[in-house]
Enzyme design. Structure first.
Site, PDB file in Angstrom:
ATOM      1  N   HIS A  47      44.801  73.573  38.917  1.00 54.16           N
ATOM      2  CA  HIS A  47      44.388  73.153  40.264  1.00 54.16           C
ATOM      3  C   HIS A  47      45.497  73.241  41.305  1.00 54.16           C
ATOM      4  O   HIS A  47      45.219  73.103  42.506  1.00 54.16           O
ATOM      5  CB  HIS A  47      43.870  71.711  40.232  1.00 54.16           C
ATOM      6  CG  HIS A  47      42.577  71.530  39.494  1.00 54.16           C
ATOM      7  ND1 HIS A  47      41.467  72.297  39.744  1.00 54.16           N
ATOM      8  CD2 HIS A  47      42.240  70.653  38.506  1.00 54.16           C
ATOM      9  CE1 HIS A  47      40.488  71.899  38.943  1.00 54.16           C
ATOM     10  NE2 HIS A  47      40.933  70.923  38.181  1.00 54.16           N
TER      11      HIS A  47
ATOM     12  N   ASP B 105      37.587  75.032  31.454  1.00 55.07           N
ATOM     13  CA  ASP B 105      37.608  73.640  31.905  1.00 55.07           C
ATOM     14  C   ASP B 105      36.318  73.326  32.645  1.00 55.07           C
ATOM     15  O   ASP B 105      35.756  74.186  33.323  1.00 55.07           O
ATOM     16  CB  ASP B 105      38.814  73.437  32.832  1.00 55.07           C
ATOM     17  CG  ASP B 105      39.201  71.995  33.024  1.00 55.07           C
ATOM     18  OD1 ASP B 105      38.439  71.259  33.677  1.00 55.07           O
ATOM     19  OD2 ASP B 105      40.268  71.597  32.543  1.00 55.07           O
TER      20      ASP B 105
ATOM     21  N   HIS C 220      36.024  71.629  35.206  1.00 50.14           N
ATOM     22  CA  HIS C 220      36.316  71.691  36.638  1.00 50.14           C
ATOM     23  C   HIS C 220      36.738  73.119  37.001  1.00 50.14           C
ATOM     24  O   HIS C 220      37.523  73.738  36.293  1.00 50.14           O
ATOM     25  CB  HIS C 220      37.437  70.722  37.007  1.00 50.14           C
ATOM     26  CG  HIS C 220      37.140  69.292  36.645  1.00 50.14           C
ATOM     27  ND1 HIS C 220      37.479  68.751  35.421  1.00 50.14           N
ATOM     28  CD2 HIS C 220      36.522  68.305  37.345  1.00 50.14           C
ATOM     29  CE1 HIS C 220      37.088  67.488  35.380  1.00 50.14           C
ATOM     30  NE2 HIS C 220      36.505  67.192  36.529  1.00 50.14           N
TER      31      HIS C 220
ATOM     32  N   ASP D  77      36.820  69.198  28.709  1.00 48.80           N
ATOM     33  CA  ASP D  77      36.116  68.104  29.367  1.00 48.80           C
ATOM     34  C   ASP D  77      34.655  68.406  29.662  1.00 48.80           C
ATOM     35  O   ASP D  77      34.005  67.666  30.400  1.00 48.80           O
ATOM     36  CB  ASP D  77      36.848  67.683  30.647  1.00 48.80           C
ATOM     37  CG  ASP D  77      37.463  68.852  31.413  1.00 48.80           C
ATOM     38  OD1 ASP D  77      37.173  70.008  31.060  1.00 48.80           O
ATOM     39  OD2 ASP D  77      38.227  68.604  32.361  1.00 48.80           O
TER      40      ASP D  77
END
Length: 390
Positions: free
Chosen positions: A133, A169, A171, A258
């Protein structure tokens, strides 16, 4: 595999991005007789890593990170923290020595990439990496410097290789995407929960790259409460399409775990099965397109006890052809975890039961409502995303 620096990258005891995840994973692998210290790779020099980090991140941002890395930053420095995504009460708060810790993680990911490209190894894993990120000018989502982007930039600069980056991921891998959004020699692919409902609010099918990099970006946005079959179907089609068109020289993958139903920070309802199957699919892709060259990084995953150690251990087992996989694959629940796990001293252990098998008995889980509707929506989103792939 190199994770020696992981303990230095630590926000606080209560922060979800906690190095206990690495300790639990390493302990599980050792108890499974699946980790040999001779397999550890030395990191690249910190000077080389810092040079690369400075080439991809803005100078004023790095200066602020360094100023906030001292034990007691001055008021003026603290007043600038918010501007750079490092506010004290935010997702990515500053902490002592964070500049050094983030450089160490970048050095580990660069070392993994260099080992594969130089021929010292066919596959390499750096679980402490995957900070996808971070942006050139700011921290975001627990990520200070983007080690994945640093590793890819190192490969591009030193080996002129075409890199397929695969982000699993939950995200969206926004930072890595935007680092290479106009680069036709780096293809970024991310499968994640749709940004309509989850941080960082991006990763939609229309994000396809720009300028000469148009077409070198693929985003597979999944609906909340997606389960294994739909996730794996979309993932398989996406990576096959990307590799067929792009023809990479190296695969770099990020393995945030996740998307599991137990993870507290997302809404996807997958089981441990996806973390057995995705590494297998990526390795098969590497065997067919990159002569096996594959670099894997860690990432998110916030159920520290029930999910992350098993998911990351399954990744390591796949990367090493470990004979334990035959036993895992032969049993519906994957078979028992070693009795000595977990053997990690911690301040607090969870008050819920820990898993006793490698895989989940997902057949006993309550099926998600709207399963067929969610599956069809995912298929439609995938078709839209693949429109620009030949």
């Amino acid at each position: 595999m190199d994770n020696q620096a992981s303990g230095h990258y630590r926000f606080s005891d209560d922060h979800p991005f906690h190095p206990v995840r690495l300790a639990l994973t390493e302990n599980l692998l050792r108890e499974s007789d699946a980790l040999d210290q001779r397999q550890a790779l030395p990191p690249l020099s910190l000077q080389e890593a810092e040079k690369m980090v400075r080439s991809i991140h803005r100078n004023d941002y790095i200066e602020n990170v360094q100023a906030l890395s001292v034990a007691n930053p001055d008021r003026n420095t603290i007043s600038q923290a918010d501007r750079y995504g490092l506010e004290e009460d935010g997702d990515t708060p500053y902490f002592p020595d964070m500049h050094q810790a983030a450089i160490e993680l970048a050095a580990g990911s660069m070392a993994a990439a260099d080992a594969v490209m130089s021929g010292k190894a066919t596959r390499a894993l750096h679980l402490a990496g995957g900070l996808h990120h971070a942006f050139p000018d700011r921290a975001s989502g627990f990520c200070i410097y983007n080690d994945a982007a640093a590793a890819i930039a190192h490969v591009r600069e030193n080996y002129s290789a075409r890199v397929l980056y695969i982000d699993t991921d939950v995200h969206h891998g926004d930072g890595v995407q935007w680092f290479f959004y106009t680069d036709p020699d780096v293809f970024t692919l991310s499968i994640h929960e749709t940004g309509k409902f989850l941080f960082p609010g991006s990763g939609f099918p229309h994000e396809r790259g720009d300028s000469s990099g148009y077409g070198s970006c693929l985003n597979i946005a999944m609906e909340p409460y997606t389960e294994d079959d739909s996730w794996l179907e979309c993932f398989g089609r996406a990576i096959e399409s990307a590799a067929r068109v792009f023809r990479p020289d190296l695969i770099v993958s990020q393995h945030g775990c996740d998307a599991h139903a137990f993870d507290p920070l997302a809404h996807i309802h997958c089981s441990m099965r996806v973390y057995r199957e995705m590494p297998k699919m990526i390795r098969d892709l590497a065997e067919r397109y990159t002569d096996g060259k594959w670099v894997a990084l860690g990432g998110g995953g916030y159920d520290h006890w029930r999910v992350v150690p098993r998911a990351w251990s399954l990744l390591w087992l796949e990367m090493n052809d470990h004979p334990l996989l035959a036993s895992i694959d032969a049993q519906a629940d994957g078979g028992p975890l070693p009795k000595g796990w977990p053997g990690v001293p911690v301040i607090r252990k969870p008050d819920y039961p820990l898993p006793s098998t490698w895989l989940d008995d997902a057949e006993r889980w309550e099926p998600m409502p709207r399963r067929l509707e969610i599956t069809e929506k995912n298929k439609k989103n995938l078709e839209i995303a693949l429109q620009h792939i030949g």
